[in-house]
Motif scaffolding. Structure first.
Motif, mmCIF file in Angstrom:
data_model
loop_
_atom_site.group_PDB
_atom_site.id
_atom_site.type_symbol
_atom_site.label_atom_id
_atom_site.label_comp_id
_atom_site.label_asym_id
_atom_site.label_seq_id
_atom_site.Cartn_x
_atom_site.Cartn_y
_atom_site.Cartn_z
ATOM 1 N N GLN A 1 -10.224 22.450 21.616
ATOM 2 C CA GLN A 1 -11.144 22.644 20.630
ATOM 3 C C GLN A 1 -10.268 22.007 19.375
ATOM 4 N N ARG A 2 -11.407 21.146 18.770
ATOM 5 C CA ARG A 2 -11.055 20.382 17.529
ATOM 6 C C ARG A 2 -11.974 20.262 16.644
ATOM 7 N N ILE A 3 -11.750 19.681 15.472
ATOM 8 C CA ILE A 3 -12.724 19.586 14.458
ATOM 9 C C ILE A 3 -12.504 18.026 14.106
ATOM 10 N N ILE A 4 -13.403 17.348 14.039
ATOM 11 C CA ILE A 4 -13.553 15.900 13.749
ATOM 12 C C ILE A 4 -14.472 15.664 12.452
ATOM 13 N N ARG A 5 -13.979 15.276 11.532
ATOM 14 C CA ARG A 5 -14.496 14.941 10.202
ATOM 15 C C ARG A 5 -14.619 13.378 9.887
ATOM 16 N N LEU A 6 -16.028 13.017 9.740
ATOM 17 C CA LEU A 6 -16.185 11.586 9.440
ATOM 18 C C LEU A 6 -16.575 11.755 7.826
ATOM 19 N N ARG A 7 -15.907 10.504 7.214
ATOM 20 C CA ARG A 7 -16.389 10.358 5.747
ATOM 21 C C ARG A 7 -16.157 8.664 5.655
#
Length: 198
Positions: A67-73
């Motif tokens: 489980q992970r969170i991937i943030r695109l900016r």
């Protein structure tokens, strides 16, 4: 905030349910048949497109992991169209199965996440026919993605390529003592095909 066409396209490409069925059938010794979920979540919406990701062996879909969170900016470097920042849920077990059951993500907040400072990728894009792209995400030079999980120090090498229909994951675990890969894309990327768009 107005997102660039590249950021919007990458967000669309990453959102979905994927598997590597063809690869697992062709090379069963090297590749497990996996299902990968990448679900959009309402976090960091002021400047980012963010996903919850997890995967599972298709034989045990109820035993999802990573489980992970991937943030695109938008990238801070002029050469990078997009930057990817990874986070780890403080209590991954609470979110286990959220790829398949997204209701579990409704109460997820930034306070429940740990930032993984060295786990950043820069994304470059190649324009394909029409308004399509091929994205390549690679670590910043001289950075190392390492964190503590269940009391153990974990080193990970991250990277991916993405198109409208495929997602290739280069993620692998690295033994801190030897520097050798111990799990993941040891023999080349996991080649996922998008089965459902989110």
């Amino acid at each position: 905030m107005n997102f660039s066409p590249q950021l919007m396209a990458l967000g669309e490409y990453l959102a979905g349910e994927f598997d590597n069925r063809e690869q697992a059938i062709a090379e069963p010794i090297w590749y497990v048949h996996l299902r990968l979920w990448q679900r959009p979540v309402n976090l960091f919406t002021e400047d980012s497109i963010t996903f919850f990701a997890e995967q599972a062996n298709v034989i045990n879909l109820d035993q999802a992991y990573r489980q992970r969170i991937i943030r695109l900016r938008q990238g801070s470097d002029s050469d990078a169209t997009v930057e990817v920042q990874y986070y780890m849920p403080q209590e991954p077990g609470i979110l286990k199965g959220a790829g398949h059951n997204p209701v579990l993500l409704n109460r997820l907040t930034p306070e429940q996440l740990d930032l993984l400072p060295g786990c950043i990728l820069t994304v470059t894009s190649e324009k394909l026919a029409g308004d399509r792209y091929k994205f390549t995400a690679a670590p910043l030079p001289e950075t190392r993605c390492s964190f503590t999980y269940l009391g153990n120090s974990v080193n990970v090498s991250l990277g991916f390529t993405a198109t409208a229909t495929e997602f290739h994951s280069y993620d692998k675990g690295i033994d801190p003592a030897t520097g050798k890969a111990t799990w993941g894309a040891i023999m080349g990327p996991y080649r996922y095909t998008k089965r459902n768009q989110y």
